[in-house]
Design a protein around this motif. Structure first.
Motif, PDB file in Angstrom:
ATOM      1  N   ALA A 124       0.837  -1.209   0.000  1.00  0.00           N
ATOM      2  CA  ALA A 124       0.000   0.000   0.000  1.00  0.00           C
ATOM      3  C   ALA A 124       0.866   1.250   0.000  1.00  0.00           C
ATOM      4  O   ALA A 124       1.798   1.381   0.791  1.00  0.00           O
ATOM      5  N   GLY A 125       0.565   2.152  -0.915  1.00  0.00           N
ATOM      6  CA  GLY A 125       1.242   3.437  -0.961  1.00  0.00           C
ATOM      7  C   GLY A 125       2.599   3.439  -1.630  1.00  0.00           C
ATOM      8  O   GLY A 125       3.243   4.481  -1.736  1.00  0.00           O
ATOM      9  N   GLN A 126       3.042   2.280  -2.112  1.00  0.00           N
ATOM     10  CA  GLN A 126       4.331   2.224  -2.806  1.00  0.00           C
ATOM     11  C   GLN A 126       4.210   2.925  -4.161  1.00  0.00           C
ATOM     12  O   GLN A 126       3.124   3.015  -4.734  1.00  0.00           O
ATOM     13  N   HIS A 127       5.311   3.431  -4.680  1.00  0.00           N
ATOM     14  CA  HIS A 127       5.296   4.108  -5.980  1.00  0.00           C
ATOM     15  C   HIS A 127       4.750   3.171  -7.062  1.00  0.00           C
ATOM     16  O   HIS A 127       5.198   2.020  -7.178  1.00  0.00           O
ATOM     17  N   ALA A 128       3.831   3.668  -7.862  1.00  0.00           N
ATOM     18  CA  ALA A 128       3.214   2.839  -8.892  1.00  0.00           C
ATOM     19  C   ALA A 128       4.225   2.367  -9.926  1.00  0.00           C
ATOM     20  O   ALA A 128       4.195   1.199 -10.345  1.00  0.00           O
ATOM     21  N   ASP A 129       5.129   3.260 -10.345  1.00  0.00           N
ATOM     22  CA  ASP A 129       6.077   2.853 -11.384  1.00  0.00           C
ATOM     23  C   ASP A 129       7.061   1.810 -10.868  1.00  0.00           C
ATOM     24  O   ASP A 129       7.470   0.909 -11.599  1.00  0.00           O
ATOM     25  N   TYR A 130       7.420   1.882  -9.585  1.00  0.00           N
ATOM     26  CA  TYR A 130       8.285   0.856  -9.007  1.00  0.00           C
ATOM     27  C   TYR A 130       7.551  -0.485  -8.942  1.00  0.00           C
ATOM     28  O   TYR A 130       8.118  -1.536  -9.276  1.00  0.00           O
ATOM     29  N   LEU A 131       6.308  -0.483  -8.493  1.00  0.00           N
ATOM     30  CA  LEU A 131       5.547  -1.729  -8.405  1.00  0.00           C
ATOM     31  C   LEU A 131       5.414  -2.383  -9.780  1.00  0.00           C
ATOM     32  O   LEU A 131       5.505  -3.611  -9.910  1.00  0.00           O
ATOM     33  N   TYR A 132       5.208  -1.572 -10.791  1.00  0.00           N
ATOM     34  CA  TYR A 132       5.093  -2.101 -12.152  1.00  0.00           C
ATOM     35  C   TYR A 132       6.398  -2.774 -12.586  1.00  0.00           C
ATOM     36  O   TYR A 132       6.404  -3.903 -13.098  1.00  0.00           O
ATOM     37  N   VAL A 133       7.521  -2.098 -12.344  1.00  0.00           N
ATOM     38  CA  VAL A 133       8.822  -2.667 -12.705  1.00  0.00           C
ATOM     39  C   VAL A 133       9.100  -3.937 -11.911  1.00  0.00           C
ATOM     40  O   VAL A 133       9.628  -4.922 -12.439  1.00  0.00           O
ATOM     41  N   ALA A 134       8.727  -3.937 -10.620  1.00  0.00           N
ATOM     42  CA  ALA A 134       8.948  -5.117  -9.786  1.00  0.00           C
ATOM     43  C   ALA A 134       8.127  -6.304 -10.278  1.00  0.00           C
ATOM     44  O   ALA A 134       8.630  -7.435 -10.354  1.00  0.00           O
ATOM     45  N   LEU A 135       6.858  -6.069 -10.606  1.00  0.00           N
ATOM     46  CA  LEU A 135       6.021  -7.149 -11.115  1.00  0.00           C
ATOM     47  C   LEU A 135       6.597  -7.733 -12.403  1.00  0.00           C
ATOM     48  O   LEU A 135       6.673  -8.952 -12.570  1.00  0.00           O
ATOM     49  N   LYS A 136       7.027  -6.860 -13.306  1.00  0.00           N
ATOM     50  CA  LYS A 136       7.616  -7.347 -14.553  1.00  0.00           C
ATOM     51  C   LYS A 136       8.876  -8.168 -14.289  1.00  0.00           C
ATOM     52  O   LYS A 136       9.152  -9.148 -14.993  1.00  0.00           O
ATOM     53  N   ALA A 137       9.645  -7.765 -13.271  1.00  0.00           N
ATOM     54  CA  ALA A 137      10.906  -8.459 -12.980  1.00  0.00           C
ATOM     55  C   ALA A 137      10.677  -9.930 -12.656  1.00  0.00           C
ATOM     56  O   ALA A 137      11.529 -10.777 -12.960  1.00  0.00           O
ATOM     57  N   TYR A 138       9.528 -10.243 -12.057  1.00  0.00           N
ATOM     58  CA  TYR A 138       9.247 -11.636 -11.710  1.00  0.00           C
ATOM     59  C   TYR A 138       8.974 -12.499 -12.937  1.00  0.00           C
ATOM     60  O   TYR A 138       8.972 -13.729 -12.848  1.00  0.00           O
ATOM     61  N   THR A 139       8.740 -11.878 -14.084  1.00  0.00           N
ATOM     62  CA  THR A 139       8.467 -12.635 -15.303  1.00  0.00           C
ATOM     63  C   THR A 139       9.711 -12.829 -16.166  1.00  0.00           C
ATOM     64  O   THR A 139       9.669 -13.543 -17.162  1.00  0.00           O
ATOM     65  N   VAL A 140      10.812 -12.170 -15.797  1.00  0.00           N
ATOM     66  CA  VAL A 140      12.032 -12.225 -16.607  1.00  0.00           C
ATOM     67  C   VAL A 140      12.831 -13.488 -16.287  1.00  0.00           C
ATOM     68  O   VAL A 140      13.050 -13.811 -15.123  1.00  0.00           O
ATOM     69  N   GLU A 141      13.285 -14.163 -17.320  1.00  0.00           N
ATOM     70  CA  GLU A 141      14.108 -15.360 -17.144  1.00  0.00           C
ATOM     71  C   GLU A 141      15.356 -15.263 -18.019  1.00  0.00           C
ATOM     72  O   GLU A 141      15.317 -14.695 -19.102  1.00  0.00           O
ATOM     73  N   GLY A 142      16.462 -15.797 -17.518  1.00  0.00           N
ATOM     74  CA  GLY A 142      17.672 -15.893 -18.327  1.00  0.00           C
ATOM     75  C   GLY A 142      18.413 -14.601 -18.541  1.00  0.00           C
ATOM     76  O   GLY A 142      19.215 -14.498 -19.473  1.00  0.00           O
ATOM     77  N   ASN A 143      18.190 -13.602 -17.678  1.00  0.00           N
ATOM     78  CA  ASN A 143      18.891 -12.325 -17.789  1.00  0.00           C
ATOM     79  C   ASN A 143      19.695 -12.118 -16.508  1.00  0.00           C
ATOM     80  O   ASN A 143      19.135 -12.146 -15.417  1.00  0.00           O
ATOM     81  N   GLN A 144      21.004 -11.908 -16.631  1.00  0.00           N
ATOM     82  CA  GLN A 144      21.835 -11.816 -15.432  1.00  0.00           C
ATOM     83  C   GLN A 144      21.759 -10.466 -14.744  1.00  0.00           C
ATOM     84  O   GLN A 144      22.260 -10.300 -13.623  1.00  0.00           O
ATOM     85  N   TYR A 145      21.119  -9.478 -15.393  1.00  0.00           N
ATOM     86  CA  TYR A 145      21.048  -8.136 -14.817  1.00  0.00           C
ATOM     87  C   TYR A 145      19.645  -7.726 -14.388  1.00  0.00           C
ATOM     88  O   TYR A 145      19.476  -6.796 -13.606  1.00  0.00           O
ATOM     89  N   ALA A 190      -0.752  -1.739 -10.112  1.00  0.00           N
ATOM     90  CA  ALA A 190       0.239  -0.906  -9.427  1.00  0.00           C
ATOM     91  C   ALA A 190      -0.317   0.473  -9.117  1.00  0.00           C
ATOM     92  O   ALA A 190      -0.079   1.027  -8.029  1.00  0.00           O
ATOM     93  N   LYS A 191      -1.056   1.037 -10.046  1.00  0.00           N
ATOM     94  CA  LYS A 191      -1.644   2.364  -9.832  1.00  0.00           C
ATOM     95  C   LYS A 191      -2.614   2.349  -8.655  1.00  0.00           C
ATOM     96  O   LYS A 191      -2.623   3.246  -7.811  1.00  0.00           O
ATOM     97  N   TYR A 192      -3.425   1.306  -8.578  1.00  0.00           N
ATOM     98  CA  TYR A 192      -4.371   1.176  -7.471  1.00  0.00           C
ATOM     99  C   TYR A 192      -3.637   1.061  -6.138  1.00  0.00           C
ATOM    100  O   TYR A 192      -3.944   1.771  -5.175  1.00  0.00           O
ATOM    101  N   LEU A 193      -2.651   0.184  -6.060  1.00  0.00           N
ATOM    102  CA  LEU A 193      -1.929  -0.028  -4.809  1.00  0.00           C
ATOM    103  C   LEU A 193      -1.249   1.251  -4.335  1.00  0.00           C
ATOM    104  O   LEU A 193      -1.171   1.521  -3.130  1.00  0.00           O
ATOM    105  N   SER A 194      -0.779   2.060  -5.278  1.00  0.00           N
ATOM    106  CA  SER A 194      -0.061   3.281  -4.906  1.00  0.00           C
ATOM    107  C   SER A 194      -0.970   4.320  -4.254  1.00  0.00           C
ATOM    108  O   SER A 194      -0.481   5.225  -3.565  1.00  0.00           O
ATOM    109  N   THR A 195      -2.277   4.193  -4.429  1.00  0.00           N
ATOM    110  CA  THR A 195      -3.210   5.186  -3.881  1.00  0.00           C
ATOM    111  C   THR A 195      -3.681   4.845  -2.470  1.00  0.00           C
ATOM    112  O   THR A 195      -4.372   5.647  -1.844  1.00  0.00           O
ATOM    113  N   LEU A 196      -3.321   3.677  -1.947  1.00  0.00           N
ATOM    114  CA  LEU A 196      -3.864   3.216  -0.674  1.00  0.00           C
ATOM    115  C   LEU A 196      -3.146   3.864   0.513  1.00  0.00           C
ATOM    116  O   LEU A 196      -1.962   4.212   0.443  1.00  0.00           O
TER     117      LEU A 196
END
Length: 222
Positions: A158-179, A203-209
Motif C-alpha cells: 500500500a502506498g508504494q510508488h506505482a512505477d516501481y511496483l510495475y517494474v517489480a512485477l515485470k521483474a518476476y516474469t524475466v528469465e535468463g537475464n543476469q542483470y 500498481a496504480k491502485y496499490l499506490s493510492t492506498l
C-alpha cells in the motif's frame, strides 16, 4: 477465488510456514540496532532518502519507499540481492558488502519509521482492479489492507510508488537475464498471469492506498 489459483495458494501457505520458521530462527540469533542502522544507512540515503529520486535501470522509475517496511522484509530483500535471486546490479553490489548484522541494523532503522494508523481493509478499487486483485490472490499474502502481510518477510504494498511496483512485477516474469529479474516461484507464477497493462492498473491502485511507507528526506551528505 479462481480455482486455477488453488495450487499457487497451497504453495504460498507452505512457503509461509517454512519462511516463518527460518525467520524465527534468524531473529533469535541477530538483533538489529536502530542507532547502528541509522549510521549504516549513509550508503542508502543517496537514493532512498531523496523524495522523488528516480532510477534509470532497467527503465526510469522511482526508487521504492523503504521507510516503514517491516524489518523482516528488508532483510529478506537484501538477502535475495546478495544471493542473486534479485538481479539489480547496483543493489546486488550493495547487498554483497553487508553482513547479517548490517542487514539487521538497517532493517531495524527503516522499520522504525512505521508510525501510521491504517484501516483494517483497503479502500475498494473499480471493478476491473478488484478482478485483478482476485486473479492474483493478492490479499492472501499481502493482507486485507496491503500493509499487514501474512508473513512479515513479504512486502507492504500500500502506498508504494506505482512505477516501481510495475517494474517489480515485470521483474518476476524475466528469465535468463543476469542483470534483470527476480527468482521467486510463487510471484513468478502470479505475475505471468497479467499483461503489462494489467500490471500498470494494479500498481496504480496499490499506490493510492493508505500507507506506512514513506521517504524520510535526508541530505546526500551528513
Amino acid at each position: 477465488m479462481n480455482q486455477l489459483l488453488s495450487p499457487i495458494f497451497r504453495t504460498v501457505v507452505a512457503l509461509v510456514t517454512l519462511s516463518a520458521a527460518a525467520l524465527s530462527a534468524n531473529a533469535q540469533g541477530i538483533a538489529g540496532d536502530v542507532k547502528a542502522g541509522e549510521t549504516k544507512a549513509a550508503m542508502c540515503i543517496g537514493c532512498h532518502g531523496i523524495v522523488g529520486y528516480q532510477n534509470s535501470f532497467p527503465e526510469i522509475h522511482k526508487v521504492p519507499k523503504i521507510s516503514g517496511q517491516s524489518d523482516k522484509y528488508i532483510i529478506a530483500a537484501l538477502t535475495a540481492y546478495k544471493k542473486g535471486d534479485r538481479r539489480h546490479p547496483t543493489m546486488r553490489g550493495i547487498a554483497a558488502s553487508l553482513s547479517e548484522q548490517d542487514m539487521a541494523d538497517l532493517a531495524a532503522y527503516y522499520a522504525s519509521h512505521a508510525d501510521a494508523t491504517l484501516p483494517e481493509t483497503a479502500q475498494a478499487g473499480n471493478a476491473a482492479v478488484t478482478a485483478l486483485v482476485e486473479k492474483g490472490a493478492c490479499l492472501s499474502c499481502h493482507g486485507a489492507n496491503f500493509s499487514k502481510p501474512l508473513d512479515p518477510s513479504y512486502p507492504k504494498l500500500a502506498g508504494q510508488h506505482a512505477d516501481y511496483l510495475y517494474v517489480a512485477l515485470k521483474a518476476y516474469t524475466v528469465e535468463g537475464n543476469q542483470y534483470v529479474g527476480r527468482s521467486n516461484g510463487v510471484m513468478g507464477g502470479i505475475a505471468k498471469q497479467f499483461s503489462h497493462n494489467e500490471m500498470r492498473e494494479l500498481a496504480k491502485y496499490l499506490s493510492t492506498l493508505d500507507s506506512e511507507l514513506k521517504v524520510v528526506p535526508q541530505p546526500r551528505f551528513r
